[in-house]
Scaffold this motif. Structure first.
Motif, short mmCIF file in Angstrom:
data_model
loop_
_atom_site.label_atom_id
_atom_site.label_comp_id
_atom_site.label_asym_id
_atom_site.label_seq_id
_atom_site.Cartn_x
_atom_site.Cartn_y
_atom_site.Cartn_z
N CYS A 1 0.91 -1.59 0.18
CA CYS A 1 0.20 -0.15 0.14
C CYS A 1 0.44 1.60 -0.02
CB CYS A 1 -1.10 0.13 0.94
SG CYS A 1 -2.02 1.57 1.71
N HIS B 1 -0.19 4.17 0.22
CA HIS B 1 -1.20 5.31 1.00
C HIS B 1 -1.93 6.96 -0.30
CE1 HIS B 1 1.03 4.42 3.98
NE2 HIS B 1 2.03 4.81 3.07
N GLY C 1 -4.82 6.93 -1.56
CA GLY C 1 -6.30 7.01 -1.97
C GLY C 1 -7.31 6.83 -2.83
N CYS D 1 -8.75 4.61 -3.16
CA CYS D 1 -9.53 3.58 -2.55
C CYS D 1 -10.75 3.89 -2.11
CB CYS D 1 -9.27 2.50 -1.86
SG CYS D 1 -8.33 3.01 -0.29
N THR D 2 -10.21 5.23 -2.12
CA THR D 2 -11.44 6.30 -1.32
C THR D 2 -12.49 6.47 -2.20
OG1 THR D 2 -10.65 8.56 -1.20
CG2 THR D 2 -10.53 7.11 0.45
N ARG E 1 -7.65 2.35 3.02
CA ARG E 1 -6.99 2.90 3.30
C ARG E 1 -7.22 3.07 4.88
NH1 ARG E 1 -4.96 9.02 1.18
NH2 ARG E 1 -7.16 9.54 3.01
N CYS F 1 -12.69 -1.92 -3.48
CA CYS F 1 -10.45 -1.05 -4.15
C CYS F 1 -9.96 -1.70 -5.03
CB CYS F 1 -10.87 -0.72 -2.66
SG CYS F 1 -11.25 -2.54 -1.44
N CYS G 1 -7.57 0.31 -7.10
CA CYS G 1 -5.56 -0.06 -6.96
C CYS G 1 -5.14 0.12 -7.75
CB CYS G 1 -5.32 -0.69 -5.65
SG CYS G 1 -4.35 -0.47 -4.24
N TYR H 1 -6.09 -6.47 -0.82
CA TYR H 1 -7.55 -6.42 0.01
C TYR H 1 -8.33 -7.32 0.86
CZ TYR H 1 -10.34 -3.10 3.22
OH TYR H 1 -11.76 -2.88 4.07
#
Length: 427
Positions: free
Chosen positions: A25, A27, A29, A31-32, A49, A82, A86, A92
């Motif tokens: 990962c 970071h 974001g 996925c948000t 995240r 996600c 990604c 995940y």
């Protein structure tokens, strides 16, 4: 992502795998943007995240889960959107699986939570028990408002006004191919759908037989383990999975294992990971390698000649199919080839809120996701809605007056089968 597991911790294969996932990962974001719970709640800890940070801290310290961590883990639908988004390939799915199992082992939930989860685990995977539970819920439905807990009200609301008679087609048996035999396949008959909608398996068997398939319903076949697995009840899930692996291997040579509930398909295809580094690994991987969604199989072998049906169908892509199995075009292409006009809603990547037992355990979030999904489907002005998962059918059907049917029912009808009962009012 930097991690700080000790060498002793990394000697545990599960933690070593979690470490690999966490370190992938970056970071970013992304996925948000596609996380349904984040879209509804707007809380970073209710995004993939944010949950990854919580999981990292929990696993690195080896501490028991606390109420805060359990709450945010529980709010994950497991839709896996996600993973589709990604750019770093963060696994995940297996990380949240491990987190759920850790929460289940180390966190003592409030009494009502434990009771509800126990009830779901002991009824839904068992069709006879589930049928009895739905009958009891239907009797109690008029008193739903008297129940103070929203989850209890959601369970009562799930009960349909009537249940179909049990189908004899799901008993262990072999259906011969119509004409020359081309394939020998087993059918995963599901759990809840045996009680809620018997037309799905019946349509699947008819269609497969017309395609020259000998269809086997294996002896001792039961729940695939998905439902309890998603609740973190790892030992139960593995026990159910092992029983099914034994059942499929005992059925003899198979060309494929056909699955018409996409949530089950994602799980069965993951059996190899369930039993990695165990004596059952080879057999589990063999079964996982045979698993095919019904539309995946039909896209490979081809449909028989179809009589076009001039109906406008809104196709809902179940998360377990489009994200869990990465099957996106086959269902739509098959429906188009069968003569249907296929339309898709906006934000088709977002979950409808069903997600196994999510609509029962997180009814407020699930209800908002259902409202949004139904609105986007109805905006396409369809005559009916099609999808590939019984959970999605029940969820969406409870929020719209449009008929909701399984994709295979339409394909069966177009290629010589009977008209789906829910469509009797349509031309």
């Amino acid at each position: 992502m930097q991690t700080n597991f000790t060498p002793e911790q990394l000697a545990d294969p599960a933690l070593a795998r979690a470490n690999q996932i966490l370190r992938s990962c970056v970071h970013c974001g992304f996925c948000t943007a596609t996380c349904p719970s984040y879209q509804v709640l707007g809380d970073e800890l209710d995004s993939p995240r944010g949950r990854i940070y919580l999981i990292k801290e929990m696993l690195e310290t080896g501490r028991p889960a606390d109420a805060r961590t359990a709450r945010h883990i529980d709010r994950c639908l497991g839709c896996l959107a996600c993973m589709t988004t990604c750019p770093s390939g963060v696994d995940y799915m297996h990380l949240i699986d491990q987190a759920r199992a850790h929460v289940d082992r180390t966190f003592k939930r409030p009494l009502l939570d434990r009771a509800l989860r126990f009830l779901l685990a002991k009824t839904v995977p068992h069709p006879t028990r589930f049928r009895l539970a739905m009958t009891a819920a239907r009797w109690a439905k008029p008193f739903a408002r008297a129940f103070p807990d929203a989850r209890l009200r959601a369970m009562l609301a799930m009960a349909p006004e009537s249940l179909p008679k049990p189908s004899p087609n799901v008993k262990p048996q072999v259906f011969p191919a119509l004409g020359a035999r081309r394939f020998r396949v087993a059918l995963q008959t599901g759990c809840a759908q045996k009680a809620l909608d018997t037309d799905i398996n019946d349509a699947t068997i008819r269609l497969l037989r017309r395609l020259g398939c000998e269809v086997v319903i294996p002896k001792t076949l039961g729940c695939c383990g998905a439902l309890v697995h998603h609740m973190g009840r790892e030992a139960e899930a593995h026990g159910q999975a092992e029983a099914n692996i034994r059942a499929y291997l005992a059925a003899g040579r198979l060309d494929a294992i056909i699955i018409n509930t996409s949530g089950c398909g994602t799980t069965v295809k993951d059996y190899g990971s369930y039993f990695a580094d165990t004596p059952l690994q080879q057999e589990a991987a063999q079964v996982a390698g045979l698993a095919r969604d019904i539309t995946e199989f039909l896209a490979h072998v081809g449909l028989p000649e179809a009589a076009p049906k001039p109906l406008r169908v809104a196709y809902h892509a179940a998360c377990s199919l489009q994200h869990g199995q990465q099957i996106r075009t086959a269902p739509k292409d098959l429906l188009k080839a069968a003569g249907f006009t296929v339309v898709e809603p906006s934000e088709s990547h977002l979950c409808c809120g069903s997600a196994g037992t999510y609509n029962l355990l997180q009814p407020e979030i699930s209800g908002e996701l259902k409202r949004r999904k139904v609105a986007t489907l109805e905006a396409t002005a369809p005559q009916l809605i099609a999808t590939g998962n019984i959970g999605c059918m029940m969820q969406i059907g409870s929020g719209t007056g449009l008929p909701v049917v399984h994709t295979v029912e339409l394909l069966d009808w177009a290629t010589g089968g009977p008209k789906p009962p829910r469509l009797v009012a349509l031309p």
